[in-house]
Write a protein that holds these residues in place. Structure first.
Motif, PDB file in Angstrom:
ATOM      1  N   VAL A  10     -14.902   9.492  26.691  1.00 52.32           N
ATOM      2  CA  VAL A  10     -14.339   9.024  25.425  1.00 52.32           C
ATOM      3  C   VAL A  10     -12.845   8.768  25.535  1.00 52.32           C
ATOM      4  O   VAL A  10     -12.269   8.051  24.716  1.00 52.32           O
ATOM      5  CB  VAL A  10     -14.621  10.040  24.294  1.00 52.32           C
ATOM      6  N   GLU A  11     -12.193   9.367  26.529  1.00 53.33           N
ATOM      7  CA  GLU A  11     -10.762   9.140  26.717  1.00 53.33           C
ATOM      8  C   GLU A  11     -10.482   7.689  27.118  1.00 53.33           C
ATOM      9  O   GLU A  11      -9.430   7.149  26.818  1.00 53.33           O
ATOM     10  CB  GLU A  11     -10.224  10.083  27.804  1.00 53.33           C
ATOM     11  N   ASP A  12     -11.439   7.093  27.811  1.00 55.10           N
ATOM     12  CA  ASP A  12     -11.249   5.732  28.321  1.00 55.10           C
ATOM     13  C   ASP A  12     -12.462   4.891  27.936  1.00 55.10           C
ATOM     14  O   ASP A  12     -13.099   4.272  28.779  1.00 55.10           O
ATOM     15  CB  ASP A  12     -11.065   5.776  29.837  1.00 55.10           C
ATOM     16  N   LYS A  13     -12.764   4.874  26.649  1.00 60.20           N
ATOM     17  CA  LYS A  13     -13.985   4.227  26.177  1.00 60.20           C
ATOM     18  C   LYS A  13     -14.002   2.740  26.483  1.00 60.20           C
ATOM     19  O   LYS A  13     -15.060   2.138  26.665  1.00 60.20           O
ATOM     20  CB  LYS A  13     -14.106   4.449  24.655  1.00 60.20           C
ATOM     21  N   LYS A  14     -12.851   2.121  26.542  1.00 59.94           N
ATOM     22  CA  LYS A  14     -12.789   0.679  26.786  1.00 59.94           C
ATOM     23  C   LYS A  14     -12.387   0.352  28.220  1.00 59.94           C
ATOM     24  O   LYS A  14     -12.024  -0.785  28.528  1.00 59.94           O
ATOM     25  CB  LYS A  14     -11.829   0.021  25.793  1.00 59.94           C
ATOM     26  N   LYS A  15     -12.443   1.364  29.114  1.00 61.84           N
ATOM     27  CA  LYS A  15     -12.209   1.153  30.548  1.00 61.84           C
ATOM     28  C   LYS A  15     -10.835   0.529  30.819  1.00 61.84           C
ATOM     29  O   LYS A  15     -10.706  -0.502  31.481  1.00 61.84           O
ATOM     30  CB  LYS A  15     -13.297   0.249  31.140  1.00 61.84           C
ATOM     31  N   LEU A  16      -9.780   1.197  30.313  1.00 57.76           N
ATOM     32  CA  LEU A  16      -8.430   0.658  30.477  1.00 57.76           C
ATOM     33  C   LEU A  16      -7.576   1.458  31.445  1.00 57.76           C
ATOM     34  O   LEU A  16      -6.561   0.954  31.928  1.00 57.76           O
ATOM     35  CB  LEU A  16      -7.708   0.619  29.116  1.00 57.76           C
ATOM     36  N   LEU A  28       4.409 -14.834  27.354  1.00 56.90           N
ATOM     37  CA  LEU A  28       3.386 -13.844  27.704  1.00 56.90           C
ATOM     38  C   LEU A  28       3.736 -13.031  28.931  1.00 56.90           C
ATOM     39  O   LEU A  28       3.321 -11.879  29.069  1.00 56.90           O
ATOM     40  CB  LEU A  28       2.051 -14.555  27.993  1.00 56.90           C
ATOM     41  N   SER A  29       4.471 -13.612  29.845  1.00 59.30           N
ATOM     42  CA  SER A  29       4.445 -13.141  31.229  1.00 59.30           C
ATOM     43  C   SER A  29       5.268 -11.890  31.506  1.00 59.30           C
ATOM     44  O   SER A  29       4.913 -11.111  32.387  1.00 59.30           O
ATOM     45  CB  SER A  29       4.909 -14.259  32.156  1.00 59.30           C
ATOM     46  N   SER A  30       6.354 -11.658  30.792  1.00 56.23           N
ATOM     47  CA  SER A  30       7.303 -10.648  31.266  1.00 56.23           C
ATOM     48  C   SER A  30       7.258  -9.325  30.521  1.00 56.23           C
ATOM     49  O   SER A  30       7.713  -8.322  31.032  1.00 56.23           O
ATOM     50  CB  SER A  30       8.729 -11.201  31.180  1.00 56.23           C
ATOM     51  N   ARG A  31       6.717  -9.283  29.316  1.00 54.57           N
ATOM     52  CA  ARG A  31       6.916  -8.095  28.490  1.00 54.57           C
ATOM     53  C   ARG A  31       5.626  -7.420  28.021  1.00 54.57           C
ATOM     54  O   ARG A  31       5.666  -6.551  27.177  1.00 54.57           O
ATOM     55  CB  ARG A  31       7.734  -8.468  27.246  1.00 54.57           C
ATOM     56  N   LEU A  32       4.505  -7.853  28.545  1.00 52.52           N
ATOM     57  CA  LEU A  32       3.252  -7.453  27.916  1.00 52.52           C
ATOM     58  C   LEU A  32       2.549  -6.272  28.563  1.00 52.52           C
ATOM     59  O   LEU A  32       1.679  -5.676  27.937  1.00 52.52           O
ATOM     60  CB  LEU A  32       2.273  -8.644  27.907  1.00 52.52           C
ATOM     61  N   VAL A  33       2.866  -5.914  29.804  1.00 49.49           N
ATOM     62  CA  VAL A  33       2.050  -4.945  30.523  1.00 49.49           C
ATOM     63  C   VAL A  33       1.970  -3.625  29.774  1.00 49.49           C
ATOM     64  O   VAL A  33       0.896  -3.149  29.394  1.00 49.49           O
ATOM     65  CB  VAL A  33       2.606  -4.729  31.948  1.00 49.49           C
ATOM     66  N   PHE A  34       3.104  -2.984  29.549  1.00 50.05           N
ATOM     67  CA  PHE A  34       3.123  -1.681  28.889  1.00 50.05           C
ATOM     68  C   PHE A  34       2.689  -1.800  27.432  1.00 50.05           C
ATOM     69  O   PHE A  34       1.936  -0.973  26.926  1.00 50.05           O
ATOM     70  CB  PHE A  34       4.526  -1.089  28.980  1.00 50.05           C
ATOM     71  N   LEU A  35       3.155  -2.850  26.759  1.00 52.57           N
ATOM     72  CA  LEU A  35       2.807  -3.042  25.349  1.00 52.57           C
ATOM     73  C   LEU A  35       1.302  -3.215  25.175  1.00 52.57           C
ATOM     74  O   LEU A  35       0.687  -2.617  24.292  1.00 52.57           O
ATOM     75  CB  LEU A  35       3.549  -4.264  24.808  1.00 52.57           C
ATOM     76  N   ALA A  36       0.678  -4.042  26.027  1.00 54.04           N
ATOM     77  CA  ALA A  36      -0.752  -4.302  25.898  1.00 54.04           C
ATOM     78  C   ALA A  36      -1.572  -3.046  26.170  1.00 54.04           C
ATOM     79  O   ALA A  36      -2.567  -2.774  25.483  1.00 54.04           O
ATOM     80  CB  ALA A  36      -1.163  -5.422  26.852  1.00 54.04           C
ATOM     81  N   LEU A  37      -1.171  -2.257  27.173  1.00 54.14           N
ATOM     82  CA  LEU A  37      -1.900  -1.019  27.454  1.00 54.14           C
ATOM     83  C   LEU A  37      -1.783  -0.042  26.290  1.00 54.14           C
ATOM     84  O   LEU A  37      -2.749   0.622  25.922  1.00 54.14           O
ATOM     85  CB  LEU A  37      -1.360  -0.373  28.729  1.00 54.14           C
ATOM     86  N   LYS A  38      -0.596   0.053  25.726  1.00 52.97           N
ATOM     87  CA  LYS A  38      -0.395   0.968  24.595  1.00 52.97           C
ATOM     88  C   LYS A  38      -1.245   0.542  23.411  1.00 52.97           C
ATOM     89  O   LYS A  38      -1.919   1.373  22.786  1.00 52.97           O
ATOM     90  CB  LYS A  38       1.090   0.978  24.224  1.00 52.97           C
ATOM     91  N   CYS A  39      -1.245  -0.739  23.080  1.00 53.59           N
ATOM     92  CA  CYS A  39      -2.048  -1.230  21.965  1.00 53.59           C
ATOM     93  C   CYS A  39      -3.548  -1.113  22.268  1.00 53.59           C
ATOM     94  O   CYS A  39      -4.357  -0.837  21.382  1.00 53.59           O
ATOM     95  CB  CYS A  39      -1.683  -2.679  21.653  1.00 53.59           C
ATOM     96  N   GLY A  40      -3.917  -1.332  23.541  1.00 56.10           N
ATOM     97  CA  GLY A  40      -5.321  -1.174  23.917  1.00 56.10           C
ATOM     98  C   GLY A  40      -5.801   0.252  23.724  1.00 56.10           C
ATOM     99  O   GLY A  40      -6.936   0.493  23.297  1.00 56.10           O
ATOM    100  N   ARG A  41      -4.958   1.228  24.044  1.00 58.25           N
ATOM    101  CA  ARG A  41      -5.337   2.630  23.846  1.00 58.25           C
ATOM    102  C   ARG A  41      -5.480   2.948  22.359  1.00 58.25           C
ATOM    103  O   ARG A  41      -6.352   3.724  21.960  1.00 58.25           O
ATOM    104  CB  ARG A  41      -4.306   3.546  24.494  1.00 58.25           C
ATOM    105  N   ILE A  42      -4.622   2.350  21.550  1.00 58.19           N
ATOM    106  CA  ILE A  42      -4.763   2.567  20.102  1.00 58.19           C
ATOM    107  C   ILE A  42      -6.085   1.998  19.617  1.00 58.19           C
ATOM    108  O   ILE A  42      -6.765   2.596  18.772  1.00 58.19           O
ATOM    109  CB  ILE A  42      -3.570   1.938  19.352  1.00 58.19           C
ATOM    110  N   CYS A  43      -6.484   0.841  20.151  1.00 62.15           N
ATOM    111  CA  CYS A  43      -7.780   0.267  19.783  1.00 62.15           C
ATOM    112  C   CYS A  43      -8.921   1.199  20.183  1.00 62.15           C
ATOM    113  O   CYS A  43      -9.901   1.361  19.445  1.00 62.15           O
ATOM    114  CB  CYS A  43      -7.967  -1.097  20.451  1.00 62.15           C
ATOM    115  N   THR A  44      -8.810   1.838  21.363  1.00 54.94           N
ATOM    116  CA  THR A  44      -9.829   2.791  21.804  1.00 54.94           C
ATOM    117  C   THR A  44      -9.890   3.981  20.856  1.00 54.94           C
ATOM    118  O   THR A  44     -10.976   4.415  20.438  1.00 54.94           O
ATOM    119  CB  THR A  44      -9.521   3.276  23.231  1.00 54.94           C
TER     120      THR A  44
END
Length: 837
Positions: free
Chosen positions: A156-162, A244-260
């Motif tokens: 459940v910690e990584d329900k969306k495989k991130l 898209l290219s320079s600023r998204l890595v950390f932001l996208a992972l953080k938002c993805g975890r919130i979605c999980t």
């Protein structure tokens, strides 16, 4: 062996339902199929069926398939607008994306940089939330039986495989007529672009979309409708997506975890609702019936009857009949057990799950709030501090205040019901002339006060003064939500309904609440969370989810609106024919860092086509340079039947293109058919290097295309003997290839039969021979080993290249020629090569 092909047929299999789409996994020997019934089926190279999933609804078909670059997640787009992301281990739906309109195309790209690039995305430290946050506990799937059931262990910690995603990857999805969606890691919507109309034309459909590997540019193939032209018009648009290219890595992972975490939170509330029952509704209705009879006789009230029983120990005749014949000893025991079990389960969910996940969401949102204050990095992407603060406030009110409140209500309710039911149980036993247990018959003054308070709080408010009609029904009283008429002994269930609390707790005497009201400076501060005294838990959940959506969806809108159209070029026109108005063109788009080009290969006519157009766009520094060449397929020599090297002079003078696919950055795979009645297929590997750069002609934008024509090159004579294979005794429809796994699958024209090939068999056999000679197989050698050559392997074992520690084992089904299926334990995340002999 110069006269032998490197292709090797592995197997030929039948399928029960017509195949529509085929796509190989980029990392494992797995092929995903969609069929005419809308099902998605996953097969191994050895044609073992891993799993099959049904469509999300009736009459829904699969329109697109895409693999996450690590091969562990498969995306399927449907005609209903849904995109389901399936875990390849167990076909579980990790995420469902809801889009407006039919999904028309999908592609999934990992960000990578060309060699020698001076630009790189900003580095960020890995998220260390796991150090500070408690681990989420698996949710039991047997709702309402937490005390008896055993928790099903799940990640459940990584329900969306991130968690294992170190590099940014984007899922592109064309939807409807003009919407292009981008999802970071397939989960978080990071960009929604609306394709602007072309002058004198209206967008009908997006047929293909691809983004360069550095994420600087997107190329989209669209179909246009023009009022004065009935034919199908196709154009290619290029968009600048460097934001898209320079600023998204950390932001996208953080938002993805919130979605999980958001999904886990919703499941927890669902289980709380399942654990709660209308356990006291039966008793409430009986008390209402009893109260109605008391009202008709004009004698006393229900509250007075119970208080007299408590004080003097003597019930009225009506109350005695009610206790002995309506409530009964057995009914009271069952009621007490149900209440205790249900409340205990809900309390466990609140303490072990609800509070933990809410705190995790609060932690990640607080991180985002801090990031949003750095405008140059994150604010420019649409991270709005005020919107994120509203989400933080909503979560704070939910977890800090409302969950604590519901815990107190559960604690008080359990204590009250235990005391009240114990007293009633003793009374019923005595009225039945039975001796109550000694430990229950003793009541202290404290117990009497406790029961008296319970009667006062739950019975004294019952009144019929608000109702004028003499014959008001019990159902009317039960449905009266605007007044406090009726018995409402149960206070927990109101927190799990989407309506205001009927009996909110009294907080006016709370010293902290009084202090807040009296302090003017604390009214508008962000530090304190507002007390939503009248809202239920479910209402606050809705507010929380809406606030999170509002905060996290802004980057998608901002980034989508930043897409700048760099160029528009007309590709070709398909004359309209009766019965094929929905005909889709053959388009294959791919990108590569080698040479820094984004390629679009397409046919300008219906299949089979006489030529293939290869268009390439430079991805260097926002360039709009575009060039193309036309490829034709003339004579392809026949090889001799033996290995003597003597060529047979028999030749086919012309071939047509049936299908085209991306193999790797240097190679296109082609499915050709010989011109003639038989249309015998030929599987071809076309190295892009055989087309000289001098043959490419620059393609001007629309409006500058006067006297424009493409150079034509015949690649038939340029093909080496090892790069093509004639497919005997078949009529081909389409195919799918994988350069990373060196595999191909060709679909017969009946769509119910397939042939499977290894595309680099000769090279891998040489690797095996070398390993046998040395007697020492290294990790690099394992990548070429086929099943059947692995020493000590048992029948049914297919563990070969790419095996990773932690790969799981699951039950899978293998279908034989008679349609029977045998189950065996196989680790299918470990790439296999099937039987090659």
């Amino acid at each position: 062996m110069p006269d032998e092909t490197a292709f090797k047929q592995v197997d030929e299999k039948h399928v029960s339902v017509e195949v529509e789409l085929m796509l190989w996994s980029p990392k494992f020997d797995l092929v995903a199929l969609s069929n005419g019934q809308g099902e998605v089926v996953l097969h191994r190279l050895s044609w073992q069926k891993v799993w099959l999933v049904a469509p999300p609804a009736e009459d829904v078909k699969v329109t697109a398939l895409a693999w996450r670059p690590d091969g562990k997640v498969l995306a399927a787009g449907y005609t209903c607008g849904k995109i389901n992301l399936y875990d390849i281990e167990n076909s579980e739906i990790l995420t469902t994306l809801e889009l407006q309109g039919e999904v028309t195309c999908m592609s999934w790209i990992t960000q990578s940089l060309p060699e020698g690039s001076t630009w790189s995305p900003d580095p960020y430290d890995e998220d260390n939330a796991a150090v500070y946050l408690p681990k989420l506990q698996p949710l039991n799937k047997s709702y309402g039986t937490l005390t008896k059931g055993t928790s099903v262990e799940e990640n459940v910690e990584d329900k969306k495989k991130l968690n294992d995603q170190k590099e940014l990857n984007l899922l592109l999805a064309g939807c409807g007529a003009k919407n292009l969606h981008m999802f970071a890691y397939g989960v978080y919507p990071i960009g929604e672009g609306v394709i602007s109309p072309i002058p004198d034309g209206q967008l009908k459909q997006i047929h293909s979309a691809e983004i360069s590997q550095d994420l600087h540019m997107v190329s989209v193939v669209i179909e246009l409708v023009k009022d004065d032209v009935q034919d199908q018009q196709f154009s290619i648009l290029t968009f600048d997506t460097r934001l898209l290219s320079s600023r998204l890595v950390f932001l996208a992972l953080k938002c993805g975890r919130i979605c999980t975490l958001r999904g886990y939170l919703q499941q927890t509330i669902q289980q709380m609702s399942e654990a709660w029952e209308d356990i006291l509704m039966e008793m409430d209705s009986k008390l209402l019936k009893f109260a109605g009879e008391k009202r008709k006789t004009g004698t006393s009230t229900v509250s007075n009857d119970f208080l007299e029983l408590l004080m003097f120990g003597t019930p009225s005749p009506e109350l005695q009949a009610f206790l002995l014949h309506e409530l009964t000893e057995k009914g009271l025991k069952n009621l007490g057990h149900s209440i205790e079990t249900s409340y205990s389960n809900i309390q466990k969910l609140v303490v072990q799950h609800l509070q933990v996940v809410s705190q995790a969401i609060l932690y990640h949102l607080s991180d985002l709030r801090g990031m949003s204050t750095w405008y140059e990095k994150f604010g420019v992407l649409g991270m709005n501090t005020q919107k994120i603060q509203e989400a933080v406030t909503a979560v704070g009110s939910f977890v800090v205040l409302k969950t604590s409140e519901i815990q107190q209500v559960i604690d008080n309710s359990i204590k009250n019901f235990k005391a009240f039911f114990r007293w009633l149980y003793v009374v019923i036993l005595r009225l039945s002339n039975e001796k109550p247990p000694a430990e229950l018959s003793k009541m202290t003054q404290h117990d009497i006060n406790f029961v008296a308070e319970f009667l006062r709080d739950n019975f004294a408010h019952f009144t019929l003064d608000n109702h004028d009609e003499e014959d008001i029904s019990i159902a009317d009283l039960m449905e009266d939500n605007n007044s406090k008429s009726g018995f409402k002994l149960e206070k927990v269930g109101q927190y799990l309904k989407r309506e205001d609390l009927h009996y909110p707790p009294t907080v006016s005497s709370n010293p902290w609440v009084q202090f807040q009201k009296g302090c003017f400076h604390l009214k508008d501060t962000d530090i304190l969370y507002p007390v939503e005294n009248t809202k239920s838990l479910v209402q606050l959940l809705d507010i929380l989810l809406e606030a999170i959506h509002s905060a996290l969806s802004r980057p998608s809108m901002v980034i989508g609106s930043s897409f700048e159209c760099l160029s528009s070029r007309h590709l070709f026109t398909l004359p309209k024919k009766e019965g094929d108005s929905n005909l889709k063109p053959k388009v294959c788009q791919f990108t590569g860092n080698e040479g820094q080009f984004l390629y679009t290969a397409y046919c300008m006519e219906r299949l089979p086509s006489e030529s293939l157009i290869i268009l390439r766009q430079s991805t260097k520094g926002g360039s709009v340079h575009c060039e193309a060449v036309a490829v034709k397929f003339g004579e392809i020599p026949y090889r001799s039947a033996d290995t003597s090297g003597q060529d047979d002079q028999e030749r086919c003078s012309k071939h047509r293109l049936q299908d085209v696919g991306y193999y790797d950055e240097k190679t296109l795979s082609l499915l050709l058919v010989e011109e003639g009645e038989d249309e015998s297929p030929v599987l071809v590997q076309l190295p892009l290097v055989v087309i000289p750069d001098s043959m490419y002609t620059e393609v001007p934008p629309d409006g500058n295309r006067q006297d424009f024509s493409l150079n034509v090159i015949d690649v038939g004579e340029k093909l080496e003997n090892q790069s093509y294979q004639r497919l005997e005794n078949m009529k081909a429809h389409s195919f799918s290839v994988s350069g990373t796994r060196k595999t191909a699958i060709v679909l017969f024209s009946s769509k119910r039969r397939v042939r499977i090939f290894l595309m680099d068999a000769e090279e891998e056999e040489d690797d095996e021979d070398e390993a046998d000679e040395t007697g020492d197989i290294t990790e690099a050698d394992i990548s070429g080993v086929r099943n059947g050559d692995t020493s000590g392997a048992q029948e049914g074992d297919f563990n070969t290249s790419g095996a990773q520690e932690g790969d799981s084992v699951m039950q899978m089904e293998e279908g034989d020629s008679e349609g029977q299926e045998d189950k065996e334990n196989l680790n299918f995340l470990t790439p296999d090569r099937g039987q090659t002999s």
